[in-house]
Design a protein around this motif. Structure first.
Motif, mmCIF file in Angstrom:
data_model
loop_
_atom_site.group_PDB
_atom_site.id
_atom_site.type_symbol
_atom_site.label_atom_id
_atom_site.label_comp_id
_atom_site.label_asym_id
_atom_site.label_seq_id
_atom_site.Cartn_x
_atom_site.Cartn_y
_atom_site.Cartn_z
ATOM 1 N N VAL A 223 0.838 -1.188 0.000
ATOM 2 C CA VAL A 223 0.000 0.000 0.000
ATOM 3 C C VAL A 223 0.882 1.251 0.000
ATOM 4 O O VAL A 223 1.903 1.297 0.686
ATOM 5 C CB VAL A 223 -0.937 -0.004 1.224
ATOM 6 N N PHE A 224 0.483 2.243 -0.789
ATOM 7 C CA PHE A 224 1.180 3.524 -0.931
ATOM 8 C C PHE A 224 2.488 3.411 -1.708
ATOM 9 O O PHE A 224 3.271 4.358 -1.751
ATOM 10 C CB PHE A 224 1.461 4.188 0.431
ATOM 11 N N THR A 225 2.747 2.262 -2.314
ATOM 12 C CA THR A 225 3.941 2.105 -3.140
ATOM 13 C C THR A 225 3.565 1.423 -4.445
ATOM 14 O O THR A 225 2.428 0.981 -4.630
ATOM 15 C CB THR A 225 5.021 1.271 -2.433
ATOM 16 N N ALA A 226 4.544 1.317 -5.347
ATOM 17 C CA ALA A 226 4.295 0.646 -6.622
ATOM 18 C C ALA A 226 5.483 -0.234 -6.989
ATOM 19 O O ALA A 226 5.784 -0.432 -8.152
ATOM 20 C CB ALA A 226 4.030 1.670 -7.718
ATOM 21 N N SER A 227 6.160 -0.772 -5.976
ATOM 22 C CA SER A 227 7.357 -1.558 -6.231
ATOM 23 C C SER A 227 7.048 -2.929 -6.811
ATOM 24 O O SER A 227 7.882 -3.530 -7.485
ATOM 25 C CB SER A 227 8.164 -1.718 -4.937
ATOM 26 N N GLU A 228 5.831 -3.433 -6.551
ATOM 27 C CA GLU A 228 5.431 -4.715 -7.110
ATOM 28 C C GLU A 228 3.929 -4.707 -7.343
ATOM 29 O O GLU A 228 3.266 -3.695 -7.132
ATOM 30 C CB GLU A 228 5.829 -5.861 -6.173
ATOM 31 N N ARG A 229 3.394 -5.840 -7.787
ATOM 32 C CA ARG A 229 1.965 -5.941 -8.050
ATOM 33 C C ARG A 229 1.373 -7.113 -7.269
ATOM 34 O O ARG A 229 2.002 -8.164 -7.142
ATOM 35 C CB ARG A 229 1.688 -6.152 -9.553
ATOM 36 N N ILE A 230 0.171 -6.905 -6.759
ATOM 37 C CA ILE A 230 -0.591 -7.991 -6.143
ATOM 38 C C ILE A 230 -1.596 -8.478 -7.176
ATOM 39 O O ILE A 230 -2.289 -7.665 -7.813
ATOM 40 C CB ILE A 230 -1.286 -7.539 -4.838
ATOM 41 N N ILE A 231 -1.662 -9.774 -7.384
ATOM 42 C CA ILE A 231 -2.477 -10.369 -8.443
ATOM 43 C C ILE A 231 -3.476 -11.334 -7.817
ATOM 44 O O ILE A 231 -3.093 -12.231 -7.061
ATOM 45 C CB ILE A 231 -1.608 -11.130 -9.466
ATOM 46 N N MET A 232 -4.752 -11.161 -8.150
ATOM 47 C CA MET A 232 -5.799 -12.025 -7.612
ATOM 48 C C MET A 232 -6.486 -12.764 -8.774
ATOM 49 O O MET A 232 -6.968 -12.128 -9.719
ATOM 50 C CB MET A 232 -6.823 -11.193 -6.840
ATOM 51 N N TYR A 233 -6.530 -14.088 -8.688
ATOM 52 C CA TYR A 233 -7.115 -14.910 -9.749
ATOM 53 C C TYR A 233 -8.459 -15.491 -9.305
ATOM 54 O O TYR A 233 -8.594 -16.002 -8.196
ATOM 55 C CB TYR A 233 -6.179 -16.064 -10.099
ATOM 56 N N SER A 234 -9.429 -15.423 -10.212
ATOM 57 C CA SER A 234 -10.753 -15.990 -9.952
ATOM 58 C C SER A 234 -11.189 -16.829 -11.148
ATOM 59 O O SER A 234 -10.756 -16.598 -12.284
ATOM 60 C CB SER A 234 -11.777 -14.882 -9.689
ATOM 61 N N LEU A 235 -12.069 -17.791 -10.872
ATOM 62 C CA LEU A 235 -12.559 -18.716 -11.897
ATOM 63 C C LEU A 235 -14.054 -18.505 -12.117
ATOM 64 O O LEU A 235 -14.808 -18.359 -11.155
ATOM 65 C CB LEU A 235 -12.286 -20.159 -11.460
ATOM 66 N N TYR A 236 -14.445 -18.500 -13.389
ATOM 67 C CA TYR A 236 -15.860 -18.313 -13.731
ATOM 68 C C TYR A 236 -16.712 -19.423 -13.124
ATOM 69 O O TYR A 236 -16.340 -20.600 -13.138
ATOM 70 C CB TYR A 236 -16.016 -18.298 -15.251
ATOM 71 N N ASP A 237 -17.900 -19.022 -12.621
ATOM 72 C CA ASP A 237 -18.834 -19.982 -12.038
ATOM 73 C C ASP A 237 -20.123 -20.071 -12.849
ATOM 74 O O ASP A 237 -20.509 -21.148 -13.297
ATOM 75 C CB ASP A 237 -19.152 -19.587 -10.599
#
Length: 260
Positions: A223-237
């Protein structure tokens, strides 16, 4: 009988002599001005981060709900939401819209019972200032492959501020003119800011032909930085045709009169 007065004490008189007032120096004045300017800057940043962010968040929610109403107005009356529903069949896939065009809403119950944000095509600064952006070149919601989205975690309404709070099994709904597409959160990973492999039709597997319908959310980390990325994966239901009414999980949000 009065007491005789003694002779004045010269030392006492000297100690009672008024001290000269300190003179103002240019450096002293400059220091005071810098301190005042710093306080003003901090107050401005506080307003921008908190109050300005709050206002942007509210405006995005209003925009999303207005978009939802525009899809529902003039259509057939919707039945009350029910846990019993017919098989909706394969989800319809909308053609990718023009750049910056709003085409969907994102609804995430985990982020709050009233959480809904508009989605537009593209990820430029103007698009992300207004809500969630869809990565051009990735699949559309309901399409086999990877529908990928980005949004700010801090500032500009912070649509993805709570992204790390998603739990396995949580719903993510993409609302479009045809209805609501439900995805179920499955996993996360952290990648460098240059880690574009998460946008592949099969994330992190370039050249592999996809067989699943995936949804990927990306945002800055920490939070408050941009040094890396958080990635969230979801599957269609599944998906819920608009004519059949909204999914029970978000039916209250979709009711008239709940819009700000």
């Amino acid at each position: 009988m009065t007491m005789a007065r003694g002779r004045p004490d010269k030392r006492g008189a000297e100690t009672r002599t008024a001290k000269p007032r300190p003179r103002l120096s240019i450096l002293g004045v400059l220091g005071e001005l810098l301190i005042t300017a710093g306080v003003v800057v901090l107050l401005f940043l506080g307003w921008q981060v908190w109050l300005g962010n709050l206002m942007s968040s509210g405006a995005q929610a209003v925009e999303a709900r207005a978009l939802s109403r525009s899809w529902s107005e003039g259509g057939p009356a919707r039945p009350a939401a029910s846990t019993e529903r017919r098989d909706p069949g394969p989800p319809p896939v909308q053609t990718a819209p023009d750049d910056a065009a709003q085409f969907a809403n994102m609804i995430v119950p985990r982020f709050g019972t009233d959480y809904t944000r508009p989605v537009a095509q593209g990820i430029n600064a103007d698009v992300l200032r207004a809500g969630v952006g869809h990565y051009p070149g990735t699949q559309m919601p309901g399409e086999v492959g990877n529908a990928a989205f980005a949004a700010h975690r801090t500032g500009n309404g912070s649509p993805f501020f709570d992204i790390e709070k998603l739990q396995v099994g949580d719903s993510i709904y993409i609302e479009m003119a045809a209805g609501w597409y439900r995805y179920v959160f499955r996993s996360l990973e952290y990648v460098p800011a240059s880690g574009v492999g998460v946008l592949d039709p099969v994330p992190q597997a370039a050249g592999v032909i996809p067989t699943d319908r995936l949804l990927t959310l990306t945002s800055c980390n920490p939070v408050f930085t941009a040094s890396e990325r958080i990635i969230m994966y979801s599957l269609y239901d599944t998906w819920y045709p608009r004519a059949d009414g909204p999914p029970p999980e978000i039916a209250l949000l979709m009711q008239p009169g709940t819009v700000g």
